[in-house]
Design a protein around this motif. Structure first.
Motif, PDB file in Angstrom:
ATOM      1  N   HIS A 186       0.845  -1.378  -0.261  1.00 21.95           N
ATOM      2  CA  HIS A 186       0.005   0.120  -0.230  1.00 21.95           C
ATOM      3  C   HIS A 186       0.537   1.369  -0.383  1.00 21.95           C
ATOM      4  O   HIS A 186      -0.165   2.750   0.393  1.00 21.95           O
ATOM      5  N   ASN A 187       2.541   1.230   0.830  1.00 20.65           N
ATOM      6  CA  ASN A 187       2.540   2.382   0.833  1.00 20.65           C
ATOM      7  C   ASN A 187       3.348   2.407  -0.379  1.00 20.65           C
ATOM      8  O   ASN A 187       4.884   3.115   0.087  1.00 20.65           O
ATOM      9  N   GLY A 188       3.943   1.418  -1.409  1.00 17.47           N
ATOM     10  CA  GLY A 188       4.476   1.697  -2.744  1.00 17.47           C
ATOM     11  C   GLY A 188       6.571   0.848  -2.417  1.00 17.47           C
ATOM     12  O   GLY A 188       6.919   1.567  -3.111  1.00 17.47           O
ATOM     13  N   VAL A 189       6.538   0.577  -0.723  1.00 22.32           N
ATOM     14  CA  VAL A 189       7.745  -0.155  -1.251  1.00 22.32           C
ATOM     15  C   VAL A 189       7.848  -1.203  -1.577  1.00 22.32           C
ATOM     16  O   VAL A 189       7.381  -2.592  -1.467  1.00 22.32           O
ATOM     17  N   PRO A 190       9.000  -1.159  -2.528  1.00 19.89           N
ATOM     18  CA  PRO A 190       9.222  -2.567  -3.184  1.00 19.89           C
ATOM     19  C   PRO A 190       9.867  -3.325  -2.366  1.00 19.89           C
ATOM     20  O   PRO A 190      10.664  -2.711  -1.333  1.00 19.89           O
ATOM     21  N   MET A 191       9.794  -4.611  -2.891  1.00 17.88           N
ATOM     22  CA  MET A 191       9.935  -5.729  -1.691  1.00 17.88           C
ATOM     23  C   MET A 191      11.217  -6.179  -2.946  1.00 17.88           C
ATOM     24  O   MET A 191      11.165  -6.788  -3.835  1.00 17.88           O
ATOM     25  N   GLU A 192      12.534  -6.659  -1.921  1.00 16.80           N
ATOM     26  CA  GLU A 192      13.301  -7.145  -3.027  1.00 16.80           C
ATOM     27  C   GLU A 192      12.805  -9.359  -2.639  1.00 16.80           C
ATOM     28  O   GLU A 192      11.965  -9.905  -1.878  1.00 16.80           O
ATOM     29  N   SER A 193      13.710  -9.696  -3.926  1.00 16.81           N
ATOM     30  CA  SER A 193      13.606 -11.538  -3.831  1.00 16.81           C
ATOM     31  C   SER A 193      13.869 -11.844  -2.560  1.00 16.81           C
ATOM     32  O   SER A 193      14.988 -11.509  -2.632  1.00 16.81           O
ATOM     33  N   SER A 194      13.501 -12.977  -2.421  1.00 11.22           N
ATOM     34  CA  SER A 194      14.324 -14.315  -1.287  1.00 11.22           C
ATOM     35  C   SER A 194      15.179 -14.822  -1.427  1.00 11.22           C
ATOM     36  O   SER A 194      16.191 -15.550  -1.269  1.00 11.22           O
ATOM     37  N   ALA A 195      15.045 -14.982  -3.252  1.00 13.09           N
ATOM     38  CA  ALA A 195      16.405 -15.999  -3.836  1.00 13.09           C
ATOM     39  C   ALA A 195      18.062 -15.754  -3.096  1.00 13.09           C
ATOM     40  O   ALA A 195      17.997 -16.863  -3.551  1.00 13.09           O
ATOM     41  N   PRO A 196      18.206 -14.583  -2.993  1.00 10.12           N
ATOM     42  CA  PRO A 196      19.248 -14.308  -2.506  1.00 10.12           C
ATOM     43  C   PRO A 196      19.398 -14.874  -1.371  1.00 10.12           C
ATOM     44  O   PRO A 196      20.564 -15.205  -0.580  1.00 10.12           O
TER      45      PRO A 196
END
Length: 183
Positions: free
Chosen positions: A113-123
């Protein structure tokens, strides 16, 4: 709550309820209980069920269940699935499990909702060092999208929204470990 592989200290701890030792213990217990090949998962979860009825065991049990959810969320073959673990829980633990699930869904929704991009958990899942895995895999969860959320996200959510789990706060726990009192 007593776990057979942990020795009891000779003197009661002088630190607050949430200490670095508690964090490490919760990680170790969850890591063992989450493993598909661990023979005592049912017994560990039964201890947690009993501890939820005791104010002194509540925070540690919530932390163990949360770490279990985090480990199971990664979808790794070595760990039980969230559904496998959920089926083994007693009634109090199941309520806590569902509350944790709801809380983390709220954190993810808040981030989106706050537009904070999330990172992939792959690393995170590619880490090979066993000690680092223990820390990272229990402190973060993989969402169905492959993105990750971590404890820092929960703390930011609680600070921004003021919502925490009933009887347990990530913000208060973080402050307790840092040696500060929460308000």
């Amino acid at each position: 709550m007593r776990f057979p592989w942990r020795r009891r200290p000779t003197a009661p701890p002088a630190a607050p309820a949430d200490t670095d030792d508690d964090l490490q213990l919760a990680r170790q217990v969850a890591y063992r209980a989450a493993r598909r090949d661990h023979p005592s998962t049912v017994e560990i979860l039964a201890l947690g069920e009993e501890a939820l009825a005791d104010e002194n065991g509540y925070a540690l049990t919530v932390r163990v269940l949360e770490n279990l959810q985090n480990l199971a969320s990664h979808g790794l073959d070595e760990f039980r699935s969230p559904e496998d673990i959920r089926r083994l829980l007693g009634p109090r633990s199941a309520i806590c499990w569902d509350s944790l699930t709801g809380f983390w869904n709220d954190v993810a929704d808040w981030r989106r909702h706050n537009g904070v991009p999330m990172e992939s958990s792959a690393p995170l899942l590619a880490v090979e060092n066993e000690e680092l895995r223990l820390l990272l895999w229990t402190s973060n969860r993989t969402l169905p999208t492959g993105e990750k959320l971590g404890i820092a996200d929960a703390v930011r959510y609680e600070k921004a929204v003021g919502a925490s789990l009933p009887g347990y706060s990530h913000l208060a726990a973080a402050l307790g470990v840092a040696g500060k009192s929460g308000s």
